[in-house]
Design a protein around this motif. Sequence first.
Motif, PDB file in Angstrom:
ATOM      1  N   ARG A  66      -5.387   2.111 -30.258  1.00  0.00           N
ATOM      2  CA  ARG A  66      -4.075   2.082 -29.590  1.00  0.00           C
ATOM      3  C   ARG A  66      -4.204   2.022 -28.066  1.00  0.00           C
ATOM      4  N   PHE A  67      -5.229   2.668 -27.532  1.00  0.00           N
ATOM      5  CA  PHE A  67      -5.422   2.723 -26.081  1.00  0.00           C
ATOM      6  C   PHE A  67      -6.614   1.849 -25.694  1.00  0.00           C
ATOM      7  N   THR A  68      -6.512   1.272 -24.485  1.00  0.00           N
ATOM      8  CA  THR A  68      -7.603   0.465 -23.956  1.00  0.00           C
ATOM      9  C   THR A  68      -7.858   0.843 -22.502  1.00  0.00           C
ATOM     10  N   ILE A  69      -9.105   1.140 -22.208  1.00  0.00           N
ATOM     11  CA  ILE A  69      -9.486   1.470 -20.844  1.00  0.00           C
ATOM     12  C   ILE A  69     -10.133   0.252 -20.190  1.00  0.00           C
ATOM     13  N   SER A  70      -9.865   0.085 -18.904  1.00  0.00           N
ATOM     14  CA  SER A  70     -10.482  -1.003 -18.152  1.00  0.00           C
ATOM     15  C   SER A  70     -10.633  -0.565 -16.699  1.00  0.00           C
ATOM     16  N   ARG A  71     -11.394  -1.319 -15.942  1.00  0.00           N
ATOM     17  CA  ARG A  71     -11.600  -0.972 -14.540  1.00  0.00           C
ATOM     18  C   ARG A  71     -11.707  -2.220 -13.690  1.00  0.00           C
ATOM     19  N   ASP A  72     -11.309  -2.067 -12.434  1.00  0.00           N
ATOM     20  CA  ASP A  72     -11.480  -3.115 -11.438  1.00  0.00           C
ATOM     21  C   ASP A  72     -12.403  -2.537 -10.373  1.00  0.00           C
ATOM     22  N   ASN A  73     -13.654  -2.919 -10.410  1.00  0.00           N
ATOM     23  CA  ASN A  73     -14.636  -2.325  -9.499  1.00  0.00           C
ATOM     24  C   ASN A  73     -14.343  -2.677  -8.041  1.00  0.00           C
ATOM     25  N   ALA A  74     -13.797  -3.841  -7.808  1.00  0.00           N
ATOM     26  CA  ALA A  74     -13.494  -4.240  -6.436  1.00  0.00           C
ATOM     27  C   ALA A  74     -12.421  -3.352  -5.819  1.00  0.00           C
ATOM     28  N   LYS A  75     -11.556  -2.797  -6.669  1.00  0.00           N
ATOM     29  CA  LYS A  75     -10.476  -1.942  -6.200  1.00  0.00           C
ATOM     30  C   LYS A  75     -10.741  -0.467  -6.471  1.00  0.00           C
ATOM     31  N   ASN A  76     -11.903  -0.151  -7.049  1.00  0.00           N
ATOM     32  CA  ASN A  76     -12.212   1.245  -7.421  1.00  0.00           C
ATOM     33  C   ASN A  76     -11.068   1.848  -8.236  1.00  0.00           C
ATOM     34  N   THR A  77     -10.595   1.086  -9.191  1.00  0.00           N
ATOM     35  CA  THR A  77      -9.422   1.488  -9.967  1.00  0.00           C
ATOM     36  C   THR A  77      -9.737   1.432 -11.466  1.00  0.00           C
ATOM     37  N   VAL A  78      -9.238   2.428 -12.162  1.00  0.00           N
ATOM     38  CA  VAL A  78      -9.365   2.460 -13.617  1.00  0.00           C
ATOM     39  C   VAL A  78      -7.965   2.473 -14.217  1.00  0.00           C
ATOM     40  N   TYR A  79      -7.833   1.791 -15.355  1.00  0.00           N
ATOM     41  CA  TYR A  79      -6.548   1.656 -16.018  1.00  0.00           C
ATOM     42  C   TYR A  79      -6.640   2.201 -17.437  1.00  0.00           C
ATOM     43  N   LEU A  80      -5.481   2.602 -17.945  1.00  0.00           N
ATOM     44  CA  LEU A  80      -5.393   2.998 -19.347  1.00  0.00           C
ATOM     45  C   LEU A  80      -4.125   2.364 -19.917  1.00  0.00           C
ATOM     46  N   GLN A  81      -4.331   1.377 -20.755  1.00  0.00           N
ATOM     47  CA  GLN A  81      -3.204   0.751 -21.446  1.00  0.00           C
ATOM     48  C   GLN A  81      -2.964   1.526 -22.734  1.00  0.00           C
ATOM     49  N   MET A  82      -1.769   2.062 -22.866  1.00  0.00           N
ATOM     50  CA  MET A  82      -1.434   2.898 -24.015  1.00  0.00           C
ATOM     51  C   MET A  82      -0.339   2.213 -24.817  1.00  0.00           C
ATOM     52  N   ASN A  83      -0.666   1.833 -26.026  1.00  0.00           N
ATOM     53  CA  ASN A  83       0.285   1.176 -26.917  1.00  0.00           C
ATOM     54  C   ASN A  83       0.565   2.054 -28.132  1.00  0.00           C
ATOM     55  N   SER A  84       1.624   1.721 -28.823  1.00  0.00           N
ATOM     56  CA  SER A  84       2.002   2.450 -30.036  1.00  0.00           C
ATOM     57  C   SER A  84       1.998   3.951 -29.789  1.00  0.00           C
ATOM     58  N   LEU A  85       2.623   4.358 -28.725  1.00  0.00           N
ATOM     59  CA  LEU A  85       2.599   5.769 -28.339  1.00  0.00           C
ATOM     60  C   LEU A  85       3.319   6.638 -29.355  1.00  0.00           C
ATOM     61  N   LYS A  86       2.780   7.840 -29.518  1.00  0.00           N
ATOM     62  CA  LYS A  86       3.313   8.813 -30.462  1.00  0.00           C
ATOM     63  C   LYS A  86       3.733  10.074 -29.698  1.00  0.00           C
ATOM     64  N   PRO A  87       4.632  10.851 -30.258  1.00  0.00           N
ATOM     65  CA  PRO A  87       5.015  12.106 -29.581  1.00  0.00           C
ATOM     66  C   PRO A  87       3.813  13.005 -29.291  1.00  0.00           C
ATOM     67  N   GLU A  88       2.802  12.977 -30.156  1.00  0.00           N
ATOM     68  CA  GLU A  88       1.624  13.815 -29.932  1.00  0.00           C
ATOM     69  C   GLU A  88       0.748  13.326 -28.788  1.00  0.00           C
ATOM     70  N   ASP A  89       1.072  12.168 -28.214  1.00  0.00           N
ATOM     71  CA  ASP A  89       0.365  11.719 -27.011  1.00  0.00           C
ATOM     72  C   ASP A  89       0.942  12.352 -25.749  1.00  0.00           C
ATOM     73  N   THR A  90       2.039  13.073 -25.892  1.00  0.00           N
ATOM     74  CA  THR A  90       2.636  13.747 -24.751  1.00  0.00           C
ATOM     75  C   THR A  90       1.660  14.733 -24.144  1.00  0.00           C
ATOM     76  N   ALA A  91       1.410  14.591 -22.844  1.00  0.00           N
ATOM     77  CA  ALA A  91       0.430  15.427 -22.161  1.00  0.00           C
ATOM     78  C   ALA A  91       0.410  15.067 -20.680  1.00  0.00           C
ATOM     79  N   VAL A  92      -0.306  15.861 -19.926  1.00  0.00           N
ATOM     80  CA  VAL A  92      -0.646  15.465 -18.557  1.00  0.00           C
ATOM     81  C   VAL A  92      -1.979  14.726 -18.635  1.00  0.00           C
TER      82      VAL A  92
END
Length: 120
Positions: A66-92
Motif C-alpha cells: 500500500r505504501f511506497t517510499i522513494s527519495r530524491d538525492n539531489a534534493k535530500n528529500t524522501v517521500y512516502l506515497q500512502m495508498n488505500s489508507l486505513k483508520p489504523e494508519d492514523t498516527a504521527v
Amino acid sequence: QVQLVESGGGLVQAGGSLRLSCAASGSIFSINDMGWHRQTPGKQRELVASLTSGGSTNYGDSVKGRFTISRDNAKNTVYLQMNSLKPEDTAVYYCKIKARTSNSWFRDYWGQGTQVTVSS
C-alpha cells in the motif's frame, strides 16, 4: 546541524491517499538511510518504510503493498506515497535519516512529525 521539514500530512477518508515529504537541509555531506516511522499514543514508534542509498527498501508488514517510499538525492528529500489508507494508519509520522555532516560522522536525525488521520 541538520533540519528535517516534513509535509503532506492531514485528514483523509479510508481508502484515500496521501503523500508525505521530508526535506533535509544543513551542513550535510552524505545521507545513507532515509525512512519513515510512526507512533500512536501509548505505543512504541514503529518502522513504516526505509530506503538505503543503494536502493534497498524495507516496509512494515502492515503497509506492504500500500505504501511506497522513494527519495530524491539531489534534493535530500524522501517521500512516502500512502495508498488505500486505513483508520489504523492514523498516527504521527516521523521522518528519519542517517547523515554525515561537516562536524559529525553518520548519525540519526529525526523530524518533528506530521499527523496523519484516516477517518472511517
